[in-house]
Enzyme design. Structure first.
Site, short mmCIF file in Angstrom:
data_model
loop_
_atom_site.label_atom_id
_atom_site.label_comp_id
_atom_site.label_asym_id
_atom_site.label_seq_id
_atom_site.Cartn_x
_atom_site.Cartn_y
_atom_site.Cartn_z
N ASN A 46 -9.81 9.48 15.37
CA ASN A 46 -8.35 9.46 15.37
C ASN A 46 -7.84 9.59 13.94
O ASN A 46 -8.13 8.74 13.09
CB ASN A 46 -7.86 8.14 16.00
CG ASN A 46 -6.38 7.96 15.88
OD1 ASN A 46 -5.61 8.92 15.95
ND2 ASN A 46 -5.95 6.71 15.71
N GLY A 82 -0.02 -5.79 13.02
CA GLY A 82 -0.69 -4.55 13.39
C GLY A 82 0.23 -3.38 13.65
O GLY A 82 1.46 -3.49 13.66
N GLY A 137 -11.41 4.98 13.96
CA GLY A 137 -11.36 4.80 15.40
C GLY A 137 -11.91 6.04 16.08
O GLY A 137 -11.59 7.17 15.70
N ALA A 197 9.09 20.45 -45.87
CA ALA A 197 7.87 19.77 -45.40
C ALA A 197 7.89 18.32 -45.84
O ALA A 197 8.20 18.00 -47.00
CB ALA A 197 6.65 20.47 -45.94
N HIS A 252 2.20 22.22 -32.77
CA HIS A 252 1.09 21.38 -33.23
C HIS A 252 1.50 19.93 -33.48
O HIS A 252 2.50 19.66 -34.13
CB HIS A 252 0.51 21.90 -34.55
CG HIS A 252 0.35 23.38 -34.64
ND1 HIS A 252 -0.68 24.04 -34.04
CD2 HIS A 252 1.08 24.32 -35.27
CE1 HIS A 252 -0.58 25.34 -34.29
NE2 HIS A 252 0.49 25.53 -35.03
N LYS A 263 0.82 -1.22 0.00
CA LYS A 263 0.00 0.00 0.00
C LYS A 263 0.85 1.26 0.00
O LYS A 263 0.53 2.26 -0.65
CB LYS A 263 -0.93 0.00 1.22
CG LYS A 263 -1.92 1.16 1.20
CD LYS A 263 -2.60 1.35 2.54
CE LYS A 263 -3.65 0.32 2.81
NZ LYS A 263 -4.45 0.64 4.02
N ASP A 298 -0.83 5.66 4.92
CA ASP A 298 -2.10 5.71 4.19
C ASP A 298 -2.99 6.88 4.61
O ASP A 298 -4.18 6.91 4.29
CB ASP A 298 -2.86 4.40 4.31
CG ASP A 298 -3.21 4.02 5.73
OD1 ASP A 298 -2.82 4.76 6.66
OD2 ASP A 298 -3.87 2.98 5.91
N SER A 314 6.83 21.21 -41.71
CA SER A 314 5.71 20.38 -41.27
C SER A 314 5.89 18.94 -41.74
O SER A 314 6.30 18.69 -42.88
CB SER A 314 4.40 20.94 -41.82
OG SER A 314 4.15 22.22 -41.31
N GLU A 340 -11.46 1.21 18.21
CA GLU A 340 -11.60 0.94 16.77
C GLU A 340 -13.04 0.56 16.47
O GLU A 340 -13.75 0.00 17.32
CB GLU A 340 -10.65 -0.18 16.35
CG GLU A 340 -9.17 0.11 16.58
CD GLU A 340 -8.67 1.29 15.78
OE1 GLU A 340 -9.29 1.62 14.75
OE2 GLU A 340 -7.66 1.90 16.19
#
Length: 409
Positions: free
Chosen positions: A153, A62, A123, A373, A313, A7, A87, A355, A138
Site C-alpha cells: 500500500n 492513528g 502494509g 581597490a 570572484h 513530521k 510522509d 577589488s 500492516e
C-alpha cells in the site's frame, strides 16, 4: 524523528514535507482541501495559510482517526475524497489523477499500490485467488505468509465520501498499536467488493516514506534528482548534478548555466542566460537578473541584482540592491550587519567596484560611480553619481571630481 517539529514540517529539498504533497494536491483544483494536523497543529496552520482548511486531531489515535476528524469539514459532501499522507511526498500528480480517473461511481475505494523487492515496513495488499482486493494488513499484524507478499500500500486513496465515513464508524481500535487504522476501512469496503488497487505510474519509488532521519535524507536525494531533471527539461544547463543543490521552489530561466558545487536555496529566482558558480551560494529569496554572472566563491543573500551585472570572484553580497550592468570586483563585501541590525546597500546602474571594496551599510553607490581597490566606504557616506572614491576610509578623489567638472590638473 527526534525533532521539535511535526513530521509534516520536516525539511525536504528546502521545503517542509507537507509543502510538496499540498502543492500537488492543490493543483488538482478540488472543491475543498483539508489538512488534518496533530502535534504542533499551530505550525502546520501557519504553513498552510488560507490554501486549505486545517483540522486539529486532538488525540493522536492513528490514520483512521485522523480522517474521521475531517468529517465535520466534509459533512454533506457527496463525491470523491482523495486521501494522502504527508510522509509519502513522492506520490506524483499523475498518480493522483490516475486514482481519480479509475474511481467509478459505485466504487468504495481505489488505492495506489506498488511491488517492492523488499517490502519490509509496508502494509501488504491481500488479494483473492481471482485477484480481487481483500484488504491491507500492516506488517506488525501480518503473518509470516503475508509478510512474503510484495505488493504494498503506497498510502494514497480515493474514497466515495459516504462509504468512507460509514466504514470508519465500524473500524475498531487496533489492540497492538492502540490506533484506528484507515486501512481497516479499506478492508471493510473490500469485503463488500468495493475496493480496487491501481499500480503507481511512477513505480516503486512513489511508495518511499519517511519514518527516520535516514529516510528523510534518502528521499531528499531522490527529490533533488527530480528537481534537477525538471530544470534540465526547461533549458537550464546543470554541469554537475552530483554536486549541485537546488531547492524546490527555486526558479531558473532558460539558458542559464549552473556550474559545479553550487547551492541555490530559499525561493531564489535566477533569470535567463546567467552563469552561476562554481562554488556559489544564492539564498534568502534573492533575485538575479538576466545575463548576470555570479562566479566562484560568491554568496548572495536577500539581495536583488539587476541584469548584465558581474560578480565573478570571492564576494559576499548581503541585503543589497544592485542595478543593471554593475561590475563587482573580486573580494567585495557588503558589510550589512552592525551587531544588532542588518542594513541595505544600494549600488546603482553601471557602477564599478574595485577589488577588495568593503561597503559598510547603509550606504549608496551612485550611478556610474567607482571605488578604488581596497576602499572601505563608511556607512551613510554615499558616493554620488559618477563619483570616484579610494582609501581607508574612502574619500572622493579631487582629480576625478575636477575631471568631471572639466577642470585642469
Amino acid at each position: 524523528m527526534r525533532s521539535p517539529l511535526p513530521k509534516a514540517l520536516m525539511p525536504l529539498c528546502g521545503k517542509p514535507m507537507l509543502w510538496h504533497v499540498l502543492r500537488k494536491a492543490l493543483s488538482l483544483k478540488a472543491k475543498k482541501t483539508v489538512v488534518v494536523a496533530g502535534f504542533r497543529a499551530d505550525l502546520v496552520k501557519r504553513l498552510v495559510g488560507r490554501s486549505a482548511e486545517v483540522i486539529r486531531q486532538k488525540r493522536l489515535l492513528g490514520s483512521g482517526h485522523a480522517v474521521s476528524a475531517a468529517y465535520g469539514a466534509l459533512k454533506g459532501f457527496k463525491g470523491r475524497v482523495l486521501v494522502l499522507y504527508c510522509d509519502t511526498p513522492l506520490v506524483s500528480r499523475r498518480s493522483m489523477e490516475t486514482l481519480l480517473g479509475r474511481h467509478t461511481n459505485g466504487s468504495g475505494v481505489t488505492l495506489l499500490s506498488a511491488r517492492l523487492e523488499d517490502p519490509a515496513g509496508y502494509g501488504r495488499i491481500r488479494r483473492s485467488g481471482t485477484g480481487a482486493v481483500e484488504g491491507i494488513v500492516e506488517e506488525k499484524d501480518a503473518s509470516e505468509a503475508q509478510r512474503g507478499l510484495n505488493e504494498v500500500n503506497v498510502g494514497a486513496y480515493v474514497f466515495d465520501s459516504q462509504k468512507l465515513f460509514a466504514a470508519l464508524k465500524s473500524v475498531s481500535l487496533n489492540p497492538l498499536k492502540k490506533e484506528y487504522y484507515l486501512t481497516d476501512a479499506v478492508g471493510i469496503l473490500a469485503r463488500e467488493g468495493l475496493a480496487e488497487a491501481v499500480p503507481a505510474p511512477g513505480g516503486a519509488e512513489e511508495s518511499l516514506g519517511v519514518n527516520t532521519r535516514l529516510d528523510l535524507a534518502k528521499l531528499g536525494m531522490r527529490m533533488q534528482d527530480e528537481v534537477l531533471k525538471e530544470f534540465s527539461e526547461q533549458g537550464v544547463v546543470i554541469r554537475d548534478p552530483r554536486t549541485t543543490v537546488i531547492d524546490a521552489g527555486v526558479r531558473i530561466g532558460e539558458g542559464t548555466v549552473v556550474q559545479p558545487s553550487t547551492v541555490i536555496e530559499e525561493d531564489s529566482v535566477i533569470g535567463k542566460g546567467c552563469v552561476i558558480g562554481p562554488f556559489a551560494r544564492i539564498r534568502g529569496a534573492s533575485r538575479i537578473g538576466d545575463r548576470s554572472v555570479i562566479g566562484n566563491f560568491v554568496e548572495v543573500v536577500r539581495s536583488v541584482i539587476g541584469p548584465d551585472t558581474i560578480i565573478k570572484h570571492l564576494s559576499y553580497i548581503g541585503d543589497a540592491r544592485i542595478g543593471r550592468g554593475v561590475n563587482i570586483g573580486a573580494g567585495t563585501i557588503t558589510a550589512n550587519f552592525d551587531g544588532k541590525t542588518k542594513h541595505v546597500t544600494v549600488i546603482k546602474d553601471k557602477a564599478s567596484l574595485g577589488s577588495g571594496t568593503v561597503l559598510i551599510a547603509p550606504v549608496t553607490v551612485g550611478r556610474g560611480a567607482k571605488t578604488g581597490a581596497g576602499a572601505v566606504v563608511p556607512k551613510r557616506q554615499n558616493i554620488p553619481d559618477g563619483g570616484v572614491v579610494a582609501g581607508v576610509p574612502a574619500k572622493v578623489l579631487k582629480k576625478a571630481r575636477d575631471k568631471r567638472r572639466g577642470g585642469r590638473e
